[in-house]
Design a protein around this motif. Structure first.
Motif, PDB file in Angstrom:
ATOM      1  N   ASP A  80       0.852  -1.352   0.083  1.00 37.00           N
ATOM      2  CA  ASP A  80       0.173  -0.099   0.007  1.00 37.00           C
ATOM      3  C   ASP A  80       0.773   1.149   0.077  1.00 37.00           C
ATOM      4  O   ASP A  80       0.398   2.321  -0.542  1.00 37.00           O
ATOM      5  CB  ASP A  80      -1.018  -0.162   1.184  1.00 37.00           C
ATOM      6  N   SER A  81       2.153   1.309   0.778  1.00 40.00           N
ATOM      7  CA  SER A  81       2.764   2.344   0.614  1.00 40.00           C
ATOM      8  C   SER A  81       3.116   2.990  -0.737  1.00 40.00           C
ATOM      9  O   SER A  81       3.521   4.425  -0.780  1.00 40.00           O
ATOM     10  CB  SER A  81       4.010   2.159   1.591  1.00 40.00           C
ATOM     11  N   LEU A  82       3.102   2.221  -1.590  1.00 39.32           N
ATOM     12  CA  LEU A  82       3.440   2.730  -2.998  1.00 39.32           C
ATOM     13  C   LEU A  82       2.581   3.787  -3.604  1.00 39.32           C
ATOM     14  O   LEU A  82       3.004   4.530  -4.539  1.00 39.32           O
ATOM     15  CB  LEU A  82       3.787   1.556  -4.012  1.00 39.32           C
ATOM     16  N   LYS A  88       9.608   5.320  -4.132  1.00 39.51           N
ATOM     17  CA  LYS A  88      10.258   4.312  -3.591  1.00 39.51           C
ATOM     18  C   LYS A  88      10.657   3.291  -4.653  1.00 39.51           C
ATOM     19  O   LYS A  88      11.535   2.531  -4.339  1.00 39.51           O
ATOM     20  CB  LYS A  88       9.482   3.649  -2.389  1.00 39.51           C
ATOM     21  N   LEU A  89       9.883   2.968  -5.555  1.00 35.35           N
ATOM     22  CA  LEU A  89      10.153   1.771  -6.654  1.00 35.35           C
ATOM     23  C   LEU A  89      11.597   2.453  -7.364  1.00 35.35           C
ATOM     24  O   LEU A  89      12.334   1.352  -7.916  1.00 35.35           O
ATOM     25  CB  LEU A  89       9.181   1.968  -7.607  1.00 35.35           C
ATOM     26  N   ASN A  90      12.146   3.519  -7.373  1.00 39.74           N
ATOM     27  CA  ASN A  90      13.243   3.990  -7.963  1.00 39.74           C
ATOM     28  C   ASN A  90      14.291   3.829  -6.896  1.00 39.74           C
ATOM     29  O   ASN A  90      15.466   3.439  -7.326  1.00 39.74           O
ATOM     30  CB  ASN A  90      13.232   5.300  -8.426  1.00 39.74           C
ATOM     31  N   ALA A  91      13.893   3.809  -5.673  1.00 38.68           N
ATOM     32  CA  ALA A  91      15.241   3.847  -4.818  1.00 38.68           C
ATOM     33  C   ALA A  91      15.301   2.509  -4.299  1.00 38.68           C
ATOM     34  O   ALA A  91      16.344   2.098  -4.092  1.00 38.68           O
ATOM     35  CB  ALA A  91      14.650   4.948  -3.383  1.00 38.68           C
ATOM     36  N   GLY A  95      13.908  -4.082  -2.637  1.00 36.88           N
ATOM     37  CA  GLY A  95      13.525  -4.313  -1.275  1.00 36.88           C
ATOM     38  C   GLY A  95      12.163  -3.694  -0.772  1.00 36.88           C
ATOM     39  O   GLY A  95      11.017  -4.336  -0.927  1.00 36.88           O
ATOM     40  N   ASP A  96      12.180  -2.536  -0.070  1.00 36.58           N
ATOM     41  CA  ASP A  96      10.827  -2.014   0.345  1.00 36.58           C
ATOM     42  C   ASP A  96       9.926  -1.656  -0.549  1.00 36.58           C
ATOM     43  O   ASP A  96       8.789  -1.764  -0.071  1.00 36.58           O
ATOM     44  CB  ASP A  96      11.327  -0.441   0.859  1.00 36.58           C
ATOM     45  N   ALA A  97      10.219  -1.767  -1.697  1.00 37.40           N
ATOM     46  CA  ALA A  97       9.411  -1.252  -2.727  1.00 37.40           C
ATOM     47  C   ALA A  97       8.835  -2.549  -3.704  1.00 37.40           C
ATOM     48  O   ALA A  97       8.776  -2.717  -4.742  1.00 37.40           O
ATOM     49  CB  ALA A  97       9.791  -0.171  -3.699  1.00 37.40           C
TER      50      ALA A  97
END
Lengths: 127, 367
Positions: A80-82, A88-91, A95-97
């Motif tokens: 959901d955070s996306l 975040k998908l670029n960063a 992992g997180d994304a």
């Protein structure tokens, strides 16, 4: 760059499997090709996805890209955070994304045609 | 990745590659779409300064005793109103009222007009102007003689001033001078395609690299970024500047595109005038209008637009507007719907997503 315990596809997704659940994301190469990601469209929890068919999309400033599922199964979690922080998908695409988690309906798919190891995928994208 | 062998390259091609640019085929030209990232580049231009290689753009020079007559026959704006050193935006039309191209006309002298045209239309424009040349005038396809570099943003004036003894501040928007720039002969025009202040500098191709490097050095203190076509597109869309092949093409008239202000009815005959007069008398059936997405999603180029559940038009350009933090676009709609405040739906991968028409430009710089 590409974690060894992931399995990769030609469409630049990855899946990481723990027991019967696969976590799915897009690769570093995919995010780099897309550029600044501004929008992510994901399926609903409880829906089903099929291997090599599209389940959502990622949009950069410039373009839309469909995301294809590396595996078949039921969606048990979405990231959901996306929706509020698609960048975040670029960063941190590995992992997180992560995008979704799927309860696998056919683990044999992981060894199927077109599925690549980290070493093979690195070669595939010329990394 | 396809090899760039068949693509045309600007004199800065190797420089872009060294800078790590992502290159794309843009109308047959191997051009940088982005370096660091479109959002950073967009922001640099809105808040400080960015530099663009736009050497792919074409240049056509019309000279001679009757140069003005030829320019005024083939274009919609009134070039007789231009003073020496002044620039205006104009349309190059077919008899049927559609665009051959949109152009910038620079008056160099009473018998010389320098026309900046779109890269992929250059040869077509040249042929069109030559075919209509029944005057004492010559037409030169001068693209190969020029590289063009755009310096854009609120700090563009300060950056460019460091590179020339010519006083730039007195040059008004849409005026130009010829002078020395970064130690070479240049045409320095206060024009641009970003909605910001800035300059477009025309130099000989052999000097493109040294001029580009001088600009980057002069801009370093302001955090200048090299910017690609990606940021150029988001910047021009926010400012509602037309892009050939999107807002305008051979099937669209300037009246429909909201460019009636470049059509000068009282200047005498020009190609396309009769059709535009008929269109004006009969009333327009469709018009370009801006929209902002309300529902989740991004309306993009070519997507269908619905009004009250029926297909009504199409998106000409659409995407995120980084300065505004919204998803915006331009679309053609039947005239009755092409007013701000109309609820529309953009069909995004089969789903009708709500949007609303809004006034344009989406972004206007503070004076």
């Amino acid at each position: 760059m590409y974690p060894d315990h992931f399995i990769y596809t030609k469409e630049h997704e990855w899946v990481s499997v723990e027991e019967d659940t696969g976590t799915i994301g897009i690769t570093h190469h995919a995010q780099s090709e897309l550029g600044d990601i501004v929008y992510v469209d994901l399926p609903k929890i409880g829906s089903t996805v099929a291997q090599h068919t599209t389940f959502g999309s990622v949009e950069s400033v410039k373009a839309v890209s469909d995301i294809y599922s590396p595996v078949s199964g039921e969606v048990v979690a979405i990231n959901d955070s996306l929706s509020s922080a698609p960048e975040k998908l670029n960063a941190d695409p590995h992992g997180d994304a992560w995008l979704i988690k799927v309860k696998l309906s056919n683990a044999a798919e992981l060894k199927g045609e077109g599925m690549m190891s980290a070493a093979d995928y690195s070669k595939y994208v010329g990394a | 990745m396809s090899e760039a062998v068949s693509l045309k390259a600007t004199p800065l091609n190797a420089v872009h590659r060294q800078l790590g640019a992502k290159m794309v085929d843009f109308g047959g030209w191997d051009m940088p779409v982005q370096y660091k990232g479109i959002l950073d580049e967009h922001k640099a231009v809105r808040t400080s300064v960015g530099v663009f290689d736009v050497s792919h753009m074409g240049e056509i020079v019309v000279r001679g005793l009757e140069a003005l007559a030829l320019v005024n026959l083939v274009s919609t704006n009134d070039a007789s109103k231009l003073k020496v050193g002044q620039v205006h935006y104009s349309g190059l039309l077919y008899e049927h009222g559609g665009f051959v191209d949109d152009i910038l006309v620079h008056k160099v002298s009473d018998d010389e007009y320098f026309i900046c045209v779109n890269a992929s239309n250059q040869d077509k424009d040249y042929d069109h102007i030559v075919a209509n040349n029944r005057f004492k005038a010559t037409v030169e396809n001068a693209g190969p003689r020029y590289a063009q570099i755009a310096v854009q943003g609120p700090k563009a004036l300060e950056v460019c001033q460091k590179l020339t003894a010519t006083e730039l501040a007195p040059i008004a928007y849409y005026w130009f001078v010829d002078g020395q720039f970064a130690n070479v002969e240049a045409r320095i025009a206060r024009t641009g395609y970003t909605g910001e202040d800035g300059f477009e500098v025309y130099v000989s191709p052999e000097h493109a690299v040294s001029v580009w490097e001088a600009i980057l050095e002069a801009g370093a203190e302001f955090g200048i970024l090299p910017c690609g076509l990606g940021a150029r597109n988001t910047l021009r869309l926010e400012a509602k500047m037309a892009l050939y092949g999107h807002e305008i093409d051979a099937t669209i008239s300037p009246l429909e595109a909201g460019l009636g202000w470049v059509v000068k009815w009282d200047k005498g005959d020009f190609i396309g005038k009769a059709t535009l007069e008929q269109q004006k008398a009969a009333g327009l059936t469709r018009k370009l209008v801006g929209f902002a997405m309300i529902g989740r999603g991004i309306g993009r180029d070519g997507y269908e637009v619905e009004v009250n559940g029926s297909k009504a038009g199409w998106v000409t350009s659409g995407g995120p507007a980084p300065t505004l933090g919204k998803n915006i676009g331009l679309c053609y709609l039947p005239t009755e719907f092409a007013v701000p405040g109309q609820t529309i739906h953009v069909v995004i991968r089969g789903l009708a997503v709500e949007a609303v028409t809004v006034p344009t430009p989406f972004y206007k710089r503070a004076k």
